[in-house]
Write a protein that holds these residues in place. Sequence first.
Motif, mmCIF file in Angstrom:
data_model
loop_
_atom_site.group_PDB
_atom_site.id
_atom_site.type_symbol
_atom_site.label_atom_id
_atom_site.label_comp_id
_atom_site.label_asym_id
_atom_site.label_seq_id
_atom_site.Cartn_x
_atom_site.Cartn_y
_atom_site.Cartn_z
ATOM 1 N N ASP A 1 0.911 -74.288 61.263
ATOM 2 C CA ASP A 1 0.666 -75.545 60.532
ATOM 3 C C ASP A 1 -0.826 -75.807 60.328
ATOM 4 O OD1 ASP A 1 3.484 -76.322 60.413
ATOM 5 O OD2 ASP A 1 3.299 -76.640 62.572
ATOM 6 N N ASN A 2 -1.614 -74.732 60.298
ATOM 7 C CA ASN A 2 -3.066 -74.833 60.087
ATOM 8 C C ASN A 2 -3.791 -75.575 61.208
ATOM 9 O OD1 ASN A 2 -3.377 -73.444 57.567
ATOM 10 N ND2 ASN A 2 -2.390 -75.189 56.582
ATOM 11 N N VAL A 3 -3.173 -75.666 62.366
ATOM 12 C CA VAL A 3 -3.815 -76.334 63.498
ATOM 13 C C VAL A 3 -4.672 -75.322 64.243
ATOM 14 C CG1 VAL A 3 -3.468 -77.563 65.665
ATOM 15 C CG2 VAL A 3 -1.953 -78.013 63.716
ATOM 16 N N VAL A 4 -5.981 -75.527 64.192
ATOM 17 C CA VAL A 4 -6.930 -74.632 64.848
ATOM 18 C C VAL A 4 -7.421 -75.302 66.126
ATOM 19 C CG1 VAL A 4 -9.118 -73.408 64.626
ATOM 20 C CG2 VAL A 4 -7.647 -73.708 62.621
ATOM 21 N N ASN A 5 -7.361 -74.590 67.234
ATOM 22 C CA ASN A 5 -7.796 -75.141 68.504
ATOM 23 C C ASN A 5 -9.281 -74.834 68.706
ATOM 24 O OD1 ASN A 5 -8.339 -75.118 71.501
ATOM 25 N ND2 ASN A 5 -6.231 -75.873 71.520
ATOM 26 N N ASP A 6 -10.113 -75.862 68.644
ATOM 27 C CA ASP A 6 -11.558 -75.657 68.748
ATOM 28 C C ASP A 6 -11.971 -75.132 70.124
ATOM 29 O OD1 ASP A 6 -12.356 -76.247 66.183
ATOM 30 O OD2 ASP A 6 -12.819 -78.345 66.576
ATOM 31 N N ILE A 7 -11.216 -75.463 71.155
ATOM 32 C CA ILE A 7 -11.588 -74.972 72.489
ATOM 33 C C ILE A 7 -11.408 -73.464 72.569
ATOM 34 C CG2 ILE A 7 -11.131 -75.151 74.965
ATOM 35 C CD1 ILE A 7 -10.198 -77.984 74.547
ATOM 36 N N VAL A 8 -10.354 -72.957 71.935
ATOM 37 C CA VAL A 8 -10.142 -71.508 71.890
ATOM 38 C C VAL A 8 -11.281 -70.836 71.126
ATOM 39 C CG1 VAL A 8 -8.671 -69.689 70.934
ATOM 40 C CG2 VAL A 8 -7.646 -71.599 72.192
ATOM 41 N N LEU A 9 -11.675 -71.446 69.999
ATOM 42 C CA LEU A 9 -12.777 -70.877 69.224
ATOM 43 C C LEU A 9 -14.093 -70.982 69.988
ATOM 44 C CD1 LEU A 9 -12.011 -72.118 65.585
ATOM 45 C CD2 LEU A 9 -11.199 -70.068 66.782
ATOM 46 N N ALA A 10 -14.265 -72.072 70.730
ATOM 47 C CA ALA A 10 -15.469 -72.216 71.550
ATOM 48 C C ALA A 10 -15.514 -71.145 72.627
ATOM 49 C CB ALA A 10 -15.512 -73.607 72.181
ATOM 50 N N ALA A 11 -14.353 -70.850 73.214
ATOM 51 C CA ALA A 11 -14.286 -69.790 74.221
ATOM 52 C C ALA A 11 -14.645 -68.437 73.600
ATOM 53 C CB ALA A 11 -12.892 -69.733 74.835
ATOM 54 N N ALA A 12 -14.195 -68.217 72.370
ATOM 55 C CA ALA A 12 -14.532 -66.972 71.667
ATOM 56 C C ALA A 12 -16.037 -66.884 71.443
ATOM 57 C CB ALA A 12 -13.781 -66.902 70.346
ATOM 58 N N HIS A 13 -16.655 -68.000 71.103
ATOM 59 C CA HIS A 13 -18.110 -68.033 70.910
ATOM 60 C C HIS A 13 -18.834 -67.734 72.220
ATOM 61 C CE1 HIS A 13 -22.105 -69.323 69.799
ATOM 62 N NE2 HIS A 13 -22.084 -70.258 70.731
ATOM 63 N N VAL A 14 -18.425 -68.399 73.283
ATOM 64 C CA VAL A 14 -19.065 -68.200 74.591
ATOM 65 C C VAL A 14 -18.925 -66.750 75.049
ATOM 66 C CG1 VAL A 14 -18.890 -68.788 77.052
ATOM 67 C CG2 VAL A 14 -18.852 -70.604 75.317
ATOM 68 N N ALA A 15 -17.755 -66.171 74.809
ATOM 69 C CA ALA A 15 -17.488 -64.807 75.280
ATOM 70 C C ALA A 15 -18.151 -63.747 74.406
ATOM 71 C CB ALA A 15 -15.980 -64.563 75.343
ATOM 72 N N GLY A 16 -18.511 -64.096 73.178
ATOM 73 C CA GLY A 16 -19.176 -63.138 72.307
ATOM 74 C C GLY A 16 -18.253 -62.373 71.378
ATOM 75 N N VAL A 17 -17.147 -62.990 70.964
ATOM 76 C CA VAL A 17 -16.245 -62.364 69.992
ATOM 77 C C VAL A 17 -16.964 -62.235 68.649
ATOM 78 C CG1 VAL A 17 -14.112 -62.729 68.677
ATOM 79 C CG2 VAL A 17 -14.168 -63.191 71.136
ATOM 80 N N ASP A 18 -16.777 -61.109 67.982
ATOM 81 C CA ASP A 18 -17.463 -60.867 66.710
ATOM 82 C C ASP A 18 -16.813 -61.597 65.548
ATOM 83 O OD1 ASP A 18 -19.620 -58.795 67.339
ATOM 84 O OD2 ASP A 18 -17.850 -57.947 68.306
ATOM 85 N N ARG A 19 -15.485 -61.635 65.524
ATOM 86 C CA ARG A 19 -14.793 -62.392 64.486
ATOM 87 C C ARG A 19 -13.393 -62.729 64.965
ATOM 88 N NH1 ARG A 19 -13.948 -57.882 59.744
ATOM 89 N NH2 ARG A 19 -15.569 -56.777 60.846
ATOM 90 N N VAL A 20 -12.869 -63.824 64.429
ATOM 91 C CA VAL A 20 -11.512 -64.269 64.746
ATOM 92 C C VAL A 20 -10.689 -64.224 63.472
ATOM 93 C CG1 VAL A 20 -10.081 -66.223 65.459
ATOM 94 C CG2 VAL A 20 -12.209 -65.719 66.675
ATOM 95 N N ILE A 21 -9.465 -63.744 63.579
ATOM 96 C CA ILE A 21 -8.545 -63.722 62.441
ATOM 97 C C ILE A 21 -7.324 -64.544 62.825
ATOM 98 C CG2 ILE A 21 -7.215 -62.269 60.878
ATOM 99 C CD1 ILE A 21 -9.215 -60.025 61.531
ATOM 100 N N THR A 22 -7.015 -65.547 62.040
ATOM 101 C CA THR A 22 -5.982 -66.517 62.399
ATOM 102 C C THR A 22 -4.600 -66.017 61.993
ATOM 103 O OG1 THR A 22 -6.383 -67.748 60.356
ATOM 104 C CG2 THR A 22 -7.565 -68.463 62.322
ATOM 105 N N VAL A 23 -4.169 -64.985 62.651
ATOM 106 C CA VAL A 23 -2.814 -64.457 62.480
ATOM 107 C C VAL A 23 -2.226 -64.229 63.867
ATOM 108 C CG1 VAL A 23 -3.250 -63.365 60.255
ATOM 109 C CG2 VAL A 23 -3.681 -62.080 62.346
#
Length: 436
Positions: A169-191
Amino acid sequence: MKLDIRQFSSKDDGFRQDLDQLLSWESVSDANVQKSVENIVNRVRQEGDAALVELTNCFDRRSVQSAAELVIEADELAKAAERVDSTIVDALKQAAERVKSYHERQIQPSWQYEEDNGTVLGQQITPLDRVGVYVPGGKAAYPSSVLMNVMPAKVAGVGEIVMVVPTPDNVVNDIVLAAAHVAGVDRVITVGGAQAVAALAYGTETVPKVDKIVGPGNIYVATAKRMVFGACGIDMIAGPSEILVVSDGLSNPDWIAMDLFSQAEHDEDAQSILISTDADFIAKVKESMERQIEDMSRQEIIKTSLEGRGALIHVDSMEEAIEVANIVAAEHLELSIENPEEWVGKIRHAGAIFMGRYTPEALGDYCAGPNHVLPTSGTARFSSPLGVYDFQKRSSIIYCSHQGASELAKIASPLARGESLEAHAVSAEFRMIDNA
């Protein structure tokens, strides 16, 4: 709230049969799930982005027009971190640093040695080029899983980390994305789902093919991971979360009840087991569970889990408790006993061992340091927690001097001829000093 949780004793006739029945779990799928996943995987493999977009719109109730809309680049992850409460971001950073510090101790150097005849043997350790991290995003969001899957990969030196996470439903969890930023993920794909696993395994026009897929997921994700193994590596096929608490009866029963809840609240198939040498203590824990569950926001999930797969087991001695614990081979094992260091060496099978009364499994889930991606469903008998070693591969190094090759050829030649592999033998013999 009354809990109909099964109780039995090691003295009962058929105890081992009851225990085996309690522990039985088929982690991956029935025929319908298998067929559905096979269709999804094949479509993504053959049609690429077009199938990925269509399946994502269908399963996650989205209206994406192109695969490019599914991608969140690193700069957007940083913006998400700015939107999250600073207290949470600080906690993510502290947890990430602890996980990093622990996993740095797992780094293995390349090595080699030289024999007297000049032969050099060794092992070269190199990181994987690209890894895909699956993060659940359906019933719940798990930023802790981001840290636990990404940090050891970063420590190992993986070149690129691609994270997939469903956003129903297009609901993006900012905390998950923040964790990806902190951990150093190069890119996220919302699938998510089997289509995400297939995209990572085979690659599409937008999703790069990875060398290995790690991270937890539902039965469709687990089935897809098993199906694509070989096209890429996978970490494990994980079943529902589990906790086994071994208590001598001297712990606070409210604490133990809540520790059992901490796994039961994950989902209805999670498993929570208490083993104790004190029957009165077991009764106190059950009373505490029935009292405390009234205050739990996920009480229906906890109740279903405990009544479906939970157990309270009485044993005669600590030796017997340890014996049963080794049979269970639990994902999480709490030794809530005096002097746990005296008993930990007798534990042969467990994903993670939490020692003492002040070490709840929950601390390990988030910030203690060791990885919370652990073997489930008894697989701790032969597998280990996720670690740096899962993101590295080892290559053997062999260098032969002329003398070394000559000496080894004298061993290899008769063995090769014994296997009727003449070319092997002759290849070795060509390097012998007398023949050179």
